[in-house]
Design a protein around this motif. Structure first.
Motif, PDB file in Angstrom:
ATOM      1  N   ALA A   1     -23.990 -12.801 -17.863  1.00  0.00           N
ATOM      2  CA  ALA A   1     -23.525 -11.986 -16.745  1.00  0.00           C
ATOM      3  C   ALA A   1     -22.124 -11.417 -16.971  1.00  0.00           C
ATOM      4  CB  ALA A   1     -23.548 -12.809 -15.459  1.00  0.00           C
ATOM      5  N   LEU A   2     -21.282 -12.146 -17.700  1.00  0.00           N
ATOM      6  CA  LEU A   2     -19.907 -11.695 -17.914  1.00  0.00           C
ATOM      7  C   LEU A   2     -19.624 -11.306 -19.366  1.00  0.00           C
ATOM      8  CD1 LEU A   2     -17.939 -14.233 -15.678  1.00  0.00           C
ATOM      9  CD2 LEU A   2     -18.796 -11.964 -15.091  1.00  0.00           C
ATOM     10  N   ALA A   3     -20.649 -11.296 -20.187  1.00  0.00           N
ATOM     11  CA  ALA A   3     -20.454 -11.023 -21.614  1.00  0.00           C
ATOM     12  C   ALA A   3     -20.126  -9.552 -21.860  1.00  0.00           C
ATOM     13  CB  ALA A   3     -21.711 -11.414 -22.395  1.00  0.00           C
ATOM     14  N   ASP A   4     -19.270  -9.315 -22.879  1.00  0.00           N
ATOM     15  CA  ASP A   4     -18.955  -7.959 -23.361  1.00  0.00           C
ATOM     16  C   ASP A   4     -18.436  -7.041 -22.253  1.00  0.00           C
ATOM     17  OD1 ASP A   4     -19.912  -8.679 -25.933  1.00  0.00           O
ATOM     18  OD2 ASP A   4     -21.962  -8.306 -25.265  1.00  0.00           O
ATOM     19  N   ARG A   5     -17.601  -7.589 -21.387  1.00  0.00           N
ATOM     20  CA  ARG A   5     -17.052  -6.782 -20.295  1.00  0.00           C
ATOM     21  C   ARG A   5     -15.520  -6.803 -20.273  1.00  0.00           C
ATOM     22  NH1 ARG A   5     -20.215  -8.185 -14.828  1.00  0.00           N
ATOM     23  NH2 ARG A   5     -18.744  -6.578 -14.153  1.00  0.00           N
ATOM     24  N   ASP A   6     -14.917  -7.416 -21.288  1.00  0.00           N
ATOM     25  CA  ASP A   6     -13.455  -7.496 -21.396  1.00  0.00           C
ATOM     26  C   ASP A   6     -12.819  -8.136 -20.166  1.00  0.00           C
ATOM     27  OD1 ASP A   6     -13.373  -6.281 -23.925  1.00  0.00           O
ATOM     28  OD2 ASP A   6     -13.444  -4.281 -23.023  1.00  0.00           O
TER      29      ASP A   6
END
Length: 361
Positions: free
Chosen positions: A157-162
């Motif tokens: 859910a929070l991956a690759d979002r800086d």
């Protein structure tokens, strides 16, 4: 309560205590608070305290108070630095606030302690530093409650979002950092950043200390922060599941603009002061108000503090969390706080006497 979970969710009672309330109790409407005006002579140890130190702490947040009664006192406070005790005695009255317990106006109170931890981390993910501190995503603000702790940590859910502020090497220390709500991260090059509470996923906090007691793993008196940490590390798979028992998840924001020689930000967005700031329940105690505390236990405290923080586990008129300081030593000291006593709020004179109708009901 640091803008702790609220600075503060750090309350050891939330981690360690055993909740005995029944479902029927939860449905009852709370009794209105009871107020009793005291004299300064009623405060045990009042004349021996360092009132100047309390006044300096009061001034940290006094300028942010918007109510006219408080704003007038803030202007006067600057002129009374040379006689702080006189300032408090002239312009305030001690008010004992209890949770409607008119048959027991002296308490009971519960004092716990919190501190600012320091973790080892990195600005980038590495083999060693694999556990991220996240900023709060927009959708978590818009949907409350949002994903649970388990959902956040076991999905992308929070991956690759800086959204990562930093990465640390210990998921257990990270869990307890979330309980404290603020802390420092020390990088390998010696640089230190400070993080503060940036929001939460909206799920109710559940104590993993209580859960260990419920399972029969420990007796209530055996549970401490160190006990929990050691058990999780010694039982990694079961330990991970234990942490998932608490669905609440705290997000952070970087607050490195706060000088290193000052305390972390509290709920009033100002630095808190070791052994002079307390986290309170603002339903009963106004933020920014001076509060006289009388705490027994290993570290007895009879001193004037200031309500500058809050915490999700800090509920009730006679409930406070004492900010002890920064680092491991402060953490060890904070972990010993779980003591009775009483707390008395100092209110502007006109505010205090406006409560007189309550006294004759």
């Amino acid at each position: 309560m640091t803008a702790r979970f609220g600075a503060v969710l750090a309350a050891w009672v939330g981690v360690l205590s055993v909740d005995s309330a029944s479902a029927d109790d939860a449905e009852e409407l709370p009794a209105p608070p009871h107020h009793a005006i005291l004299d300064f002579d009623d405060l045990d140890g009042w004349t021996e305290d360092d009132h100047a130190a309390a006044l300096e702490t009061f001034l940290v947040t006094c300028g942010d108070l918007r109510d006219p009664d408080w704003r007038a006192l803030c202007g006067l406070a600057e002129d009374h630095r040379d006689d702080a005790r006189l300032f408090f005695e002239l312009f305030f009255r001690p008010v004992m606030v209890t949770d409607g317990a008119r048959d027991n106006p002296e308490g009971p109170a519960l004092f716990t302690g919190y501190f600012e931890p320091e973790l080892t981390g990195s600005p980038d993910e590495t083999e060693r530093f694999r556990y991220p501190l996240y900023q709060m995503p927009d959708e978590a603000r818009d949907a409350q409650p949002w994903l649970s702790r388990r959902d956040i940590l076991t999905t992308d859910a929070l991956a690759d979002r800086d959204l990562e502020i930093a990465w640390v090497d210990d998921p257990v220390e990270l869990f307890f950092l979330q309980i404290q709500g603020s802390g420092r991260i020390r990088f390998p090059d010696g640089r230190v950043i400070r993080v503060g509470y940036g929001g939460a996923n909206g799920h109710e906090y559940k104590s993993i200390g209580q859960e260990l007691v419920r399972r029969g793993t420990y007796e209530a008196h055996e549970v401490s922060a160190d006990t929990i940490k050691n058990w999780v590390r010694e039982n990694p798979e079961d330990g991970e599941e234990l942490l998932f028992h608490n669905p609440s998840y705290v997000f952070f924001r970087e607050v490195s603009e706060v000088p290193a020689d000052r305390g972390p930000l509290g709920a009033m967005n100002r630095s808190v002061t070791p052994m002079r700031t307390i986290a309170v329940d603002p339903e009963y105690t106004p933020l920014g108000a001076p509060v006289w505390i009388e705490k027994s236990g290993r570290t007895e405290l009879n001193r004037l503090m200031v309500a500058q923080d809050t915490g999700s586990a800090i509920k009730g008129a006679q409930r406070a969390d004492v900010f002890v300081g920064t680092g491991d030593e402060a953490g060890q000291e904070a972990g010993t706080f779980r003591d009775p006593g009483r707390m008395v709020v100092l209110l502007p004179i006109q505010r205090a006497y406006a409560l007189l109708p309550d006294l004759v009901q």
